[in-house]
Design an enzyme around this catalytic site. Structure first.
Site, PDB file in Angstrom:
ATOM      1  N   ASN A  19       0.642  -1.330   0.164  1.00  0.00           N
ATOM      2  CA  ASN A  19      -0.125  -0.223  -0.794  1.00  0.00           C
ATOM      3  C   ASN A  19       0.687   1.677  -0.449  1.00  0.00           C
ATOM      4  OD1 ASN A  19      -2.499  -1.580   0.827  1.00  0.00           O
ATOM      5  ND2 ASN A  19      -1.240  -1.804   2.668  1.00  0.00           N
ATOM      6  N   HIS A  67      11.667  -6.185  -1.531  1.00  0.00           N
ATOM      7  CA  HIS A  67      10.525  -6.147  -2.630  1.00  0.00           C
ATOM      8  C   HIS A  67       9.322  -5.122  -2.377  1.00  0.00           C
ATOM      9  CE1 HIS A  67       7.998  -8.692  -5.010  1.00  0.00           C
ATOM     10  NE2 HIS A  67       7.200  -8.201  -4.156  1.00  0.00           N
ATOM     11  N   GLU A  68       9.098  -4.892  -1.290  1.00  0.00           N
ATOM     12  CA  GLU A  68       7.613  -3.977  -1.008  1.00  0.00           C
ATOM     13  C   GLU A  68       8.249  -2.495  -1.611  1.00  0.00           C
ATOM     14  OE1 GLU A  68       4.700  -5.469  -0.633  1.00  0.00           O
ATOM     15  OE2 GLU A  68       5.756  -7.206  -0.282  1.00  0.00           O
TER      16      GLU A  68
END
Length: 874
Positions: free
Chosen positions: A279, A311-312
């Site tokens: 998000n 990664h995020e």
């Protein structure tokens, strides 16, 4: 009679009557009653003649009296005459008495919903505070669940800005994508308003409400970064915080674009279905993927936290700033974030040799893509329910691997320049796969589109067979399938090769079925080795003729090959053996060359290949089992002695990783010394949880060894492990124990373990860790799945976790009878689109195992080979 609103039903996408621009969203969660109410005003543009507005909504009740459209052209307002939710299609149809005027206007409506326990949409997660159970409210919208929280155009291409307001109990922390602009307290409630977001997709909207502690830091350019976690665990957030701050700097430079929001929060959620969710500005994680406890976390946990955070954060550019146009292009998000997270981890922790470890991603991609039930990287998506299943090893791992292949073909500088260009060009907008190829093609002057087409539009990959005839090398490609069946795909394959040294590398594109090249006499005296697919940069397998194979085996023993190449030779041989294209005795002889292997990643693959071979041999011919286990135990002994059970002062991260895997496998193979040693250490641990005899890296190995000894008549080890499980509040420790319980060889205990998974003591996100059971427990697990199927599919059926039940329990079998039984069971239990693909893949795996078992049974001289290897003196 036709159903009402037939024209809107069964459509993959929403009609294009209206385009949302801004959402002004107010949410009021009630954490006691587990409900929420909300109101949204959506500024939109009417772009077609229509008296309908159609948007997504599901599991919500909309107050039809509140639905109103106010046009900005003139002061006229329109009330909806019909407000209808079409449940199957997850859409809300609003019908008005007359045509709506073109141009801008505001649609307003009020709605209510449930804070569900399904870990999707706006849901509740439970935690304990001062011994009291409490609820927190969390959102998880990817892929298509924003519509469970508020009515919206829930498609990645419908980007808009969001102004969010939360009304919550005043003692709680309330977070959203953007920083707070205003907070008004009114008694025991407070209203929190957040800054308007930049333009973004609905699946990235987020809100979290609960009690949290945090640690914070700032990047050099003033972005505030915080890690939130349960009260009392703040220190466990420090490692992730440090990784995040450094990674933001690294990506800013790599993508030549700064992070686009004023703050970044990362938060650990106790109940969370995936690993993490990117998000925008508020990244949510499972506790195990964000928290690191110096004392009780293993090296594997540390690496997991670093790669998941990387990664995020990659998604903040690749995914959030530039978003895929539709779910068909999901791989652009996930493949890229996976690949680039290795780039970041390598920048922060060069000693982890993370690019060598990347080969494990490629192997997972190759393994799934070797099934005829695989799918292309780009998949047509016709209904929201189909999206979950493509969050798999093809989108993530094959995706990342073909990106590595392309980067290695074009060169890192060109590649980076093109990426930076692509991000600038498509920022705040959407892109398709072709858009990325176009930029890469322009920058590199190479035919990228044509080259990559064969890798993303068709499933599978080739095996390239290589043979030498009269100083000529013959290359032949054909589709590789693990079943050994012929496939008909054809690819443009970037071939690289080295002869006898890494000084000179040859490369060419194999774009036909076969091609012959001359070998330069000087570079290839007949005594030197030849390695194709240097450092495994290409997403394909290689099959060598006997002469070349023998040379490679000596090159492995003499350590002349790089670690990546040693990994590749083994991995390809294992795949070819499974497909019946290489006798098992040849694979075992090759494995014997790895006895003194120094590298973690290569040994890790040797270990997993050994485990698979043991299972297949046990199913094919039990009389070979003792000898084959003895061979593998001897093979791993050199490393076990080098590394020892106890950590050494100042040892490498990779040795710590290896220790856990090595001793777990020795325990599974029933190595007496390992089992005895483990038992002593476990006793010491039960008496003192802080004993130095059981450091985190070997806990899983010791727990497995303890369970190996458990039987119905002597279950003390099992009971003790359950006691440790109940006492710890560290998620990593709980999942470590769950992953070990199934190693028991007593079917009655296995059944007890499986039933334990369904109790309230195991969070529903964690059940999947307990599903891999020993070979002796396969049948019990299958019967358990059938007997509890209704309960399981009701509880886990609304997310991707259900697919894990099917694959973990069905795939390990190896008989054609079982295939029939599985097919009959699922046919009689109705169609479930969300597991259809996984079920087919699992059944195919059983068929492959069954075929392999038959091949092994028919192999001549296998017993003599195994005998010789088992008793070989080193």
């Amino acid at each position: 009679m036709a159903k009402k609103y037939e024209q809107f039903r069964c459509q993959p996408r929403l009609p294009k009557f209206a385009i949302p621009k801004t959402y002004d969203l107010k949410l009021k969660p009630d954490l006691t009653a587990c409900k929420f109410s909300g109101a949204v005003e959506i500024r939109l543009e009417i772009v077609a003649d229509t008296n309908f507005i159609v948007l997504n909504a599901t599991d919500l009740s909309v107050d039809s009296k509140s639905v109103r459209f106010q046009s900005e052209n003139g002061s006229k307002g329109f009330d909806a005459i019909v407000v209808e939710l079409l449940t199957e299609d997850e859409i809300l149809v609003l019908e008005f008495a007359e045509k709506l005027p073109h141009g801008f206007g505001v649609l307003s409506l009020r709605f209510e919903g449930t804070l569900n326990d399904q870990m999707k949409g706006f849901y509740r997660s439970t935690y304990e505070h001062n011994g009291e159970k409490k609820n927190m409210a969390v959102t998880q919208f990817e892929p298509a669940d924003a519509r469970r929280c508020f009515p919206c155009w829930d498609e990645p291409a419908c980007k808009a800005t969001f102004k969010i307001t939360l009304e919550v109990p005043s003692e709680l922390v309330a977070l959203s994508n953007m920083p707070v602009v205003e907070e008004r307290v009114d008694g025991n409630l407070k209203t929190v308003c957040y800054q308007e977001s930049p333009i973004m997709s609905t699946y990235l909207v987020a809100a979290v409400v609960g009690l949290f502690d945090y640690v914070e830091d700032c990047t050099p350019d003033g972005i505030k970064v915080r890690v939130y976690c349960q009260v009392g665990k703040a220190n466990q957030g420090k490692f992730a915080l440090d990784v995040a701050v450094k990674t933001l700097g690294l990506y800013k430079e790599y993508f030549a674009t700064p992070y686009s929001l004023p703050k970044l929060d990362m938060i650990a959620i106790p109940d969370f279905a995936a690993g993490a969710m990117e998000n925008y500005g508020l990244v949510t994680y499972r506790e195990t993927a964000l928290l690191y406890d110096e004392k009780h976390s293993a090296a594997a946990n540390k690496q997991r936290v670093a790669t998941v955070v990387a990664h995020e954060l990659a998604h903040q550019w690749f995914g959030n700033l530039v978003t895929m146009e539709w779910w068909t292009h999901l791989w652009l998000n996930e493949g890229f974030a996976t690949w680039v997270s290795y780039l970041a981890a390598d920048g922060l922790f060069p000693e982890w040799k993370i690019w060598t470890q990347f080969l494990e991603e490629s192997t997972a991609g190759l393994r799934l893509d070797g099934l005829s039930e695989s799918h292309p990287i780009e998949v047509e998506i016709n209904h929201a329910s189909e999206i979950d299943e493509i969050f798999d090893a093809i989108s993530y791992r094959k995706g990342a691997s073909v990106i590595r292949m392309l980067q290695s073909y074009l060169g890192p500088e060109v590649f980076q320049r093109a990426l930076a260009k692509y991000i600038k060009k498509h920022a705040c907008s959407n892109a398709k796969t072709e858009d990325l190829w176009a930029v890469l093609e322009e920058e590199s002057k190479e035919p990228v589109n044509k080259l990559m087409h064969s890798w993303t539009k068709q499933k599978g990959y080739p095996v390239v067979s290589v043979s030498v005839k009269d100083s000529k090398m013959v290359f032949e490609q054909r589709q590789f399938l693990s079943s050994g069946s012929p496939g008909d795909g054809q690819w443009i394959v970037p071939i690289t090769l080295c002869c006898g040294s890494y000084e000179a590398k040859k490369s060419f594109l194999l774009d036909k079925r076969s091609q012959t090249i001359d070998i330069d006499e000087s570079s290839s005296s007949s005594s030197s080795w030849i390695k194709i697919n240097v450092d495994q940069a290409g997403f394909y397998r290689v099959k060598y003729d006997d002469h070349l194979s023998a040379k490679l085996r000596y090159a492995i023993e003499s350590k002349s090959l790089s670690a990546m190449d040693r990994y590749g030779v083994l991995d390809d041989a294992f795949a070819l053996s499974m497909a019946g294209q290489l006798p098992l005795s040849s694979l075992l002889t090759l494995m014997s060359a790895y006895r003194e292997e120094p590298e973690y990643t290569v040994l890790s693959n040797l270990i997993s290949v050994s485990s698979k071979v043991v299972t297949i041999v046990a199913d094919a011919d039990g009389t070979l089992l003792d000898n084959i286990k003895m061979f593998f135990i001897n093979l791993l002994q050199y490393s076990a002695e080098r590394i020892g059970f106890d950590p050494k002062q100042g040892e490498s991260h990779l040795d710590a990783l290896l220790r856990g895997e090595l001793f777990t496998t020795l325990a599974v193979f029933g190595h007496e010394e390992t089992l005895k040693d483990a038992s002593k250490r476990f006793q010491a641990f039960l008496e003192d949880r802080n004993t130095h005899l059981l450091p985190p890296d070997i806990r899983r190995a010791v727990y497995v060894a303890v369970m190996k000894k458990v039987t119905s008549s002597d279950r003390s080890g099992f009971d003790s492990l359950l006691k440790v499980y109940r006492e710890t509040d560290l998620s990593q420790e709980k999942t470590r124990i769950l992953g070990a319980l199934g190693s028991c060889c007593d079917p009655d205990i296995i059944l007890e373990v499986l039933n334990f998974l369904l109790t309230s003591e195991v969070r529903s996100q964690d059940v999947v860790f307990g599903l891999s059971v020993s070979r002796d427990g396969r049948e019990v697990a299958w019967n358990w799945l059938k007997n509890n199927w209704e309960h399981i599919s009701n509880n886990w059926g609304r997310g991707f976790l259900l697919t894990r039940f099917v694959s973990a329990i069905v795939s390990p079998f190896s008989s054609h009878e079982k295939v029939k039984e599985v097919e009959e069971f699922f046919t009689s239990h109705g169609k479930q689109p969300s597991i259809a693909r996984t079920l087919k893949q699992s059944i195919e795996r059983v068929q492959i195992n069954a075929k392999w078992v038959e091949t092994v049974r028919n192999e001549k001289n296998l017993a003599e080979c195994v005998q010789e290897l088992a008793f070989r003196k080193y």
